[in-house]
Design an enzyme around this catalytic site. Structure first.
Site, PDB file in Angstrom:
ATOM      1  N   TRP A  39       0.898  -1.150  -0.021  1.00  0.00           N
ATOM      2  CA  TRP A  39      -0.054  -0.015   0.081  1.00  0.00           C
ATOM      3  C   TRP A  39       0.830   1.424   0.037  1.00  0.00           C
ATOM      4  CZ3 TRP A  39      -0.418   3.891   3.503  1.00  0.00           C
ATOM      5  CH2 TRP A  39      -1.453   4.919   3.326  1.00  0.00           C
ATOM      6  N   HIS A  40       2.064   1.145   0.579  1.00  0.00           N
ATOM      7  CA  HIS A  40       2.956   2.385   0.959  1.00  0.00           C
ATOM      8  C   HIS A  40       3.376   2.905  -0.459  1.00  0.00           C
ATOM      9  CE1 HIS A  40       2.409   1.406   5.184  1.00  0.00           C
ATOM     10  NE2 HIS A  40       2.778   2.909   5.202  1.00  0.00           N
ATOM     11  N   GLY A  41       3.646   1.575  -1.396  1.00  0.00           N
ATOM     12  CA  GLY A  41       4.180   2.119  -2.676  1.00  0.00           C
ATOM     13  C   GLY A  41       4.531   0.851  -3.651  1.00  0.00           C
ATOM     14  N   PHE A  47       2.484   8.388  -0.809  1.00  0.00           N
ATOM     15  CA  PHE A  47       1.670   7.036  -0.817  1.00  0.00           C
ATOM     16  C   PHE A  47       0.146   7.452  -1.232  1.00  0.00           C
ATOM     17  CE2 PHE A  47       5.038   6.666   2.769  1.00  0.00           C
ATOM     18  CZ  PHE A  47       5.898   6.370   1.870  1.00  0.00           C
TER      19      PHE A  47
END
Lengths: 306, 480
Positions: free
Chosen positions: B325-327, B480
């Protein structure tokens, strides 16, 4: 709601009072520190210049302070001198005067609200005149912030001891230390393949064009005029350059330089010119790189200037 | 628009004044004003991407109504899937498309097949990971009958695009935030004062702590191969505090701003670096995301109800997905995987719920065991942060190996050493103040009963914020 807004307004006022108070306190301290720096020593000669001059030895010359700093263009030197003259009356100014100082490269250093100039001169009010009114607005916050938060250890010195103020917000003073004699056959610490690139970065405007530093030259003349007004001699010094560097300097600049030198020395009786550009020629042991003498080389030149 | 910008310092007082003085009497108009302000806030960055928020809101608003209206379970499910596919699809295109294509090309190349698929050059819309999750939670909750659908489009659009938390959270649940748009709000003095304190604290963490850490972190991570182990460790530790100061600072400013407008957002960070184990850390770090994954991924996958193996699988999935999800980078996935590895032994030994109370409750200082546990947990999380911060896995591995093997390297210059000590001092100040307030919602919740001491502390914090106020630095979680 009213109670909340009132509280916020009170708090913001408190912050504002603190900020304005601190700003004015710092302004006051700048003045005091500048004053103490210049009045706590005998000053007959002030050295002004860029990296070429930084190693000139104050110890080799009597009653001399060396205010040279790397990358200082003439406008910065002018405002430094103007500030110094508020507190002291030197007899001589030793001023850097090399080929690169009149090239457009020098003008770039203070253009476009250069951080270099603001960082060095923010404590000197008069330097605002370098900018137009609209430009001043753009840099006002930057200067304000620097003035507001300038932790300068010498402010403490000023209040707590009788010691000489060792540095100023616009100039970091470094006392000359003892020098070791260099090896007789020194090796020039520079990649010769990059020499042309280095010379080009100093002289070539947009890679091939040649262009004079009009603003730099005008401030050089302003420095001379300021000295003339105050009855101060100006010694223009062309520092030694390694022959490998000197030979790459475009003729355009050499010709312009010679013409300017001639006009400055004939038009102003207080100007003398010392050319040391080929003084060490290829003696590598006196250079730290092709266009800078090392400390040992600088000491020899200092004695010559004396 | 960034919170740490001059534009915001002008924007918010204007919004606050108009919000309370002009539109207080009419809820719908007040919500409409919040919506306009939110669009303006977001559009300041890039107005073109407003269309994505509008599209997402429009779709989910109508799908919510359709899910509720329809009695046919298959149709309901179809509507839910439209919402899920649209929101995740949007995220997939803007955030992950190049990652998948790039990896597909690499896999094909490894198998000796030459594939030529062009990558798309597109800007990642700020906050897309946050608002898509927020609006997704709405349709899922309506489908699961956890809430009634919203029938007021202004309230719904305002909920999706509420500017304090639009671009970096906290990710609010519809059932918590939407009702607040549907009932009249009155100015609450105590809430506003607390919100202001929280904003001040958020700015301190972001501007003074995180931005000062960032200077060293950027330098050390960019030239990690020239430094020795001590500097590399400092780089990793500073990054741990940078990301905490940056993100929790943003959350504090967002929550504080919402309080000033009469809204309550959920706590997003509960002093995670005082955690005694990894399970506690994850109950305290980015709470709104962790609980989102718990409720909408972990539990639907079976949670811990279907045997140990499946539970472990589920834990791995949510940590890996959380990392992803963060990247779109393997470093985030490794970071997630590492945290799963830290967590699973606790889960197996059933010690993951050992530390539910705040540390050293009722005591001024922790005991030796607590201190060791806190330090141990911090070391583990900091180690994982190295992967999070590095550009790629090989850089992260080199960084880690140099910590253990390179005992000497370049030194920082004197000026850097002084500002590094100053940064360390700010970190200590932050930790001390947060330690004192660890049972509360934020670091400045309760400082002193003496009004003069309190104001003096606020003044000192403000002065430091002014000193280090830098409008150039972004918030890490914007990406993000």
């Amino acid at each position: 709601m009213k109670k909340y807004i009132l509280k916020i307004v009170w708090f913001l006022l408190l912050v504002l009072i603190f900020v304005i108070g601190f700003y004015h306190l710092n302004n006051y301290l700048f003045d005091k520190v500048h004053h103490k720096f210049f009045t706590s020593r005998e000053i007959d000669t002030i050295i002004l210049g860029d990296s070429h001059f930084m190693h000139l030895s104050e110890n080799a010359m009597e009653n001399t302070i060396n205010m040279a700093q790397a990358a200082d263009p003439y406008p910065v030197m002018y405002f430094k001198l103007q500030e110094a003259l508020n507190y002291t009356s030197p007899k001589t100014i030793v001023l850097t005067y090399s080929y690169n100082n009149i090239a457009y490269f020098s003008d770039v250093k203070y253009n476009n609200f250069s951080e270099l100039v603001i960082n060095r001169l923010y404590s000197i009010e008069s330097f605002y005149s370098l900018y137009s009114r609209s430009q001043r607005k753009k840099i006002a916050l930057s200067i304000f912030m620097r003035k507001l938060f300038t932790p300068n250890i010498d402010f403490l010195n000023y209040f707590l001891s009788d010691k000489k103020v060792a540095s100023l917000p616009f100039y970091e003073y470094k006392a000359s230390g003892a020098l070791k004699k260099p090896k007789q056959k020194g090796k020039l610490n520079f990649d010769k393949s990059k020499l042309k690139e280095r010379v080009n970065s100093h002289y070539k405007y947009k890679k091939s064009e040649k262009k004079l530093g009009v603003v730099s030259i005008s401030y050089l003349k302003k420095i001379i005029a300021l000295c003339e007004e105050n009855d101060i001699k100006v010694m223009l010094v062309n520092m030694p350059l390694h022959s490998s560097y000197r030979n790459h300097i475009p003729k355009f600049y050499k010709n312009k330089y010679n013409a300017l030198t001639k006009s400055l020395t004939t038009e102003h009786s207080n100007v003398i010119f010392k050319d040391f550009s080929d003084f060490f020629d290829e003696r590598n042991e006196f250079f730290s790189d092709p266009d800078h003498v090392n400390k040992w080389g600088a000491l020899i030149i200092s004695k010559k200037i004396k | 628009m960034l919170f740490n910008s001059f534009e915001y310092l002008i924007f918010f007082p204007i919004v606050f004044t108009i919000y309370w003085y002009t539109f207080r009497s009419d809820l719908k108009v007040q919500n409409l004003f919040v919506l306009a302000a939110s669009f303006f806030f977001y559009g300041w960055w890039d107005w073109r991407f407003l269309s994505l928020i509008i599209l997402s809101s429009l779709l989910d608003f109508n799908l919510g109504l359709l899910i509720d209206k329809n009695d046919n379970e298959i149709k309901k499910r179809q509507f839910l899937w439209i919402s899920v596919c649209f929101n995740l699809g949007m995220l997939g295109v803007f955030k992950y498309f190049n990652f998948f294509i790039d990896n597909f090309i690499n896999i094909c190349a490894a198998a000796g097949i030459g594939v030529n698929i062009p990558l798309i050059e597109i800007l990642l819309p700020v906050g897309i990971s946050f608002y898509t999750f927020q609006t997704l939670s709405y349709t899922i909750d309506v489908y699961n009958k956890k809430m009634a659908p919203c029938r007021d489009w202004v309230a719904f659009f305002s909920f999706v695009s509420f500017f304090p938390q639009l671009v970096a959270g906290p990710i609010e649940r519809a059932k918590d935030l939407l009702p607040q748009f549907e009932k009249k709000r009155t100015f609450d003095y105590a809430l506003a004062v607390d919100g202001t304190r929280q904003i001040l604290w958020g700015f301190f963490k972001k501007v003074v702590v995180a931005d000062n850490c960032a200077y060293f972190v950027n330098e050390i991570f960019a030239n990690y191969d020239s430094y020795g182990s001590t500097i590399l460790i400092i780089g990793a530790v500073f990054f741990a505090f940078q990301i905490y100061g940056d993100f929790s600072g943003y959350s504090d400013i967002a929550i504080g701003t919402a309080k000033l407008l009469g809204f309550s957002l959920k706590q997003n960070f509960a002093f995670p670096y005082f955690s005694r184990d990894i399970a506690e850390f994850w109950r305290r770090w980015h709470i709104s995301l962790s609980t989102w994954f718990r409720d909408y991924l972990y539990i639907p996958l079976g949670g811990s109800r279907e045997g140990k193996e499946k539970s472990i699988r589920n834990i791995f999935i949510i940590f890996l997905v959380s990392g992803f999800w963060h990247g779109a980078n393997w470093t985030y996935i490794i970071w997630g995987g590492l945290n799963a590895l830290y967590f699973i032994p606790q889960f197996i030994s059933k010690t993951n719920r050992n530390n539910m109370e705040i540390v050293a409750k009722g005591r001024l200082v922790p005991n030796f065991k607590e201190l060791v546990s806190i330090l141990g947990t911090f070391i583990l999380t900091t180690f994982a942060w190295i992967f999070f911060r590095s550009k790629n896995i090989s850089e992260a591995l080199s960084y880690v190996s140099l910590i253990f093997t390179k005992h000497s390297g370049e030194a920082l210059n004197l000026k850097d050493n002084i500002s590094m000590s100053l940064t360390a001092f700010f970190i200590v100040v932050m930790l001390l103040i947060e330690w004192k307030n660890r049972q509360y919602e934020h670091g400045l919740y309760s400082i002193s009963n003496n009004v003069y001491i309190r104001w003096a502390i606020y003044l000192v914090l403000s002065i430091f914020i002014i000193k280090y106020f830098n409008t150039v630095t972004n918030f890490i979680y914007f990406q993000f």
